[in-house]
Write a protein that holds these residues in place. Structure first.
Motif, PDB file in Angstrom:
ATOM      1  N   GLY A  26     -16.115 -15.770  25.820  1.00 29.93           N
ATOM      2  CA  GLY A  26     -17.402 -16.301  26.285  1.00 29.93           C
ATOM      3  C   GLY A  26     -18.454 -15.249  26.556  1.00 29.93           C
ATOM      4  O   GLY A  26     -19.223 -15.367  27.524  1.00 29.93           O
ATOM      5  N   SER A  27     -18.549 -14.233  25.712  1.00 30.04           N
ATOM      6  CA  SER A  27     -19.507 -13.147  25.935  1.00 30.04           C
ATOM      7  C   SER A  27     -20.954 -13.618  25.826  1.00 30.04           C
ATOM      8  O   SER A  27     -21.275 -14.517  25.048  1.00 30.04           O
ATOM      9  CB  SER A  27     -19.273 -12.013  24.926  1.00 30.04           C
ATOM     10  N   GLU A  28     -21.813 -12.961  26.614  1.00 31.71           N
ATOM     11  CA  GLU A  28     -23.244 -13.256  26.615  1.00 31.71           C
ATOM     12  C   GLU A  28     -24.057 -11.968  26.455  1.00 31.71           C
ATOM     13  O   GLU A  28     -25.175 -11.859  26.950  1.00 31.71           O
ATOM     14  CB  GLU A  28     -23.639 -13.968  27.911  1.00 31.71           C
ATOM     15  N   ASP A  29     -23.487 -10.978  25.787  1.00 28.01           N
ATOM     16  CA  ASP A  29     -24.133  -9.672  25.670  1.00 28.01           C
ATOM     17  C   ASP A  29     -24.308  -9.246  24.215  1.00 28.01           C
ATOM     18  O   ASP A  29     -24.255  -8.064  23.898  1.00 28.01           O
ATOM     19  CB  ASP A  29     -23.329  -8.617  26.439  1.00 28.01           C
ATOM     20  N   ASN A  30     -24.516 -10.219  23.334  1.00 29.65           N
ATOM     21  CA  ASN A  30     -24.720  -9.964  21.903  1.00 29.65           C
ATOM     22  C   ASN A  30     -23.544  -9.197  21.299  1.00 29.65           C
ATOM     23  O   ASN A  30     -23.731  -8.252  20.526  1.00 29.65           O
ATOM     24  CB  ASN A  30     -26.025  -9.201  21.650  1.00 29.65           C
ATOM     25  N   LEU A  31     -22.341  -9.621  21.644  1.00 25.65           N
ATOM     26  CA  LEU A  31     -21.150  -9.015  21.059  1.00 25.65           C
ATOM     27  C   LEU A  31     -21.164  -9.151  19.539  1.00 25.65           C
ATOM     28  O   LEU A  31     -20.793  -8.215  18.821  1.00 25.65           O
ATOM     29  CB  LEU A  31     -19.892  -9.674  21.640  1.00 25.65           C
ATOM     30  N   ALA A  32     -21.617 -10.296  19.041  1.00 24.07           N
ATOM     31  CA  ALA A  32     -21.635 -10.528  17.586  1.00 24.07           C
ATOM     32  C   ALA A  32     -22.508  -9.494  16.882  1.00 24.07           C
ATOM     33  O   ALA A  32     -22.166  -9.007  15.798  1.00 24.07           O
ATOM     34  CB  ALA A  32     -22.131 -11.943  17.285  1.00 24.07           C
ATOM     35  N   GLY A  33     -23.637  -9.134  17.489  1.00 20.62           N
ATOM     36  CA  GLY A  33     -24.514  -8.145  16.880  1.00 20.62           C
ATOM     37  C   GLY A  33     -23.864  -6.779  16.790  1.00 20.62           C
ATOM     38  O   GLY A  33     -23.981  -6.088  15.771  1.00 20.62           O
TER      39      GLY A  33
END
Length: 333
Positions: free
Chosen positions: A101-108
């Motif tokens: 549930g990350s909210e720190d632009n892990l995908a980027g």
């Protein structure tokens, strides 16, 4: 068409079932929806689906990686680059990141790392208190792609003091660790907990260059597990897996894990709550106060203890700091 099969194993929120009989069709789709039934309870719908593989003659056998790493985390972007670059350089071929549930632009960040040549797969895993289930899923789904799986967090770095004089890293550095008899299914690595080391905020040069003081004795262990050796239930306790009877676990003297556990207070405060809450309903509950997932003496308080930045410093240890600065530059370039 409806088909029912008995479960093979069910442990730690993970239920394994045999493939449904042929032919099973689902509205013309090749996917089959899965529902879990428990005796005496209502059926539990699931997001799981089953897709039958192609005939074996049409499959191309993929090249099996020697070592993969599997981890689970939330909002780990500030740590991931350093961790992935380092472990890739010493011999980890693939990374599997279970995103809680990350909210720190892990995908980027992952996209950047992939574009730089790293092999990283992100798996959405939004559920709470299911780290064991995530590791089970990783071990089960990657048996065909990896021989050994390192079970480590992004604040943990596999390291050997024998590398201290090396001018450059090598992808063969972990080979002595896994060069073991075929009866060895799991390798334990001693885990040394590092201290805040005087830091009051996340060090801009990263954890392995910013934290240079630790406890003298190892506190726990982490593992490299041979995936073919894991017991069919995939039961684990995060640090290691249950193995099939024919396999054994051994300790290695070739490497250890540097665990950057006690970081600067703003970082540790967030980690402390998440670590504790994995084992109790509410991290403020005064339960398991002696657990190593709680900071010694901290109890259920999230107020910075006096002198936190100097705590847990028993041994100065800057070997990995100097080594990574030589290999990658200060702050990993």
């Amino acid at each position: 068409m409806l088909a029912t099969t008995p479960a093979i194993t069910s442990v730690q929120q993970v239920t394994r079932c045999p493939s449904p009989p042929t032919p099973v069709k689902s509205g013309g789709s090749t996917k089959v929806l899965v529902t879990l039934g428990v005796t005496g309870e209502d059926p539990m719908p699931s997001v799981a689906t089953f897709r039958r593989q192609q005939a074996e003659s049409s499959l191309v056998t993929p090249q099996k990686s020697s070592i993969c790493a599997c981890t689970m985390g939330r909002n780990i972007s500030k740590f991931l680059r350093e961790w992935a670059l380092y472990h890739s350089a010493i011999g980890v071929d693939q990374f599997f990141i279970y995103d809680n549930g990350s909210e720190d632009n892990l995908a980027g960040l992952v996209a950047q790392l992939i574009s730089s040549g790293l092999n990283i797969t992100t798996v959405p895993w939004p559920w709470t208190k299911v780290q064991e289930a995530g590791l089970s899923h990783c071990a089960a789904t990657q048996q065909a792609s990896c021989q050994w799986m390192a079970v480590i967090d992004v604040d943990e770095f596999i390291f050997s003091t024998s590398w201290a004089g090396l001018e450059k890293p090598s992808k063969s550095l972990l080979e002595p660790v896994i060069s073991v008899d075929d009866s060895v299914g799991q390798i334990y690595l001693a885990c040394y907990d590092f201290a805040p080391s005087g830091q009051t905020a996340h060090p801009p040069e990263g954890v392995c260059q910013g934290y240079t003081c630790r406890l003298k004795s190892p506190q726990r262990h982490k593992s490299l597990v041979r995936l073919d050796a894991v017991e069919p239930s995939f039961m684990n306790v995060v640090h290691h897996f249950k193995l099939k009877p024919a396999f054994k676990s051994i300790w290695t003297a070739f490497a250890r894990v540097n665990h950057y556990k006690y970081q600067a207070w703003p970082e540790f405060k967030v980690k402390f709550k998440r670590r504790v809450s994995a084992y109790v309903a509410d991290w403020k509950d005064p339960i398991n106060l002696d657990s190593k997932d709680r900071a010694p003496g901290l109890g259920v308080n999230d107020v910075e203890p006096e002198g936190w930045a100097q705590k847990y410093c028993e041994v100065k240890d800057n070997i990995l700091k100097l080594l990574t600065a030589r290999w990658f530059g200060v702050g990993f370039g």
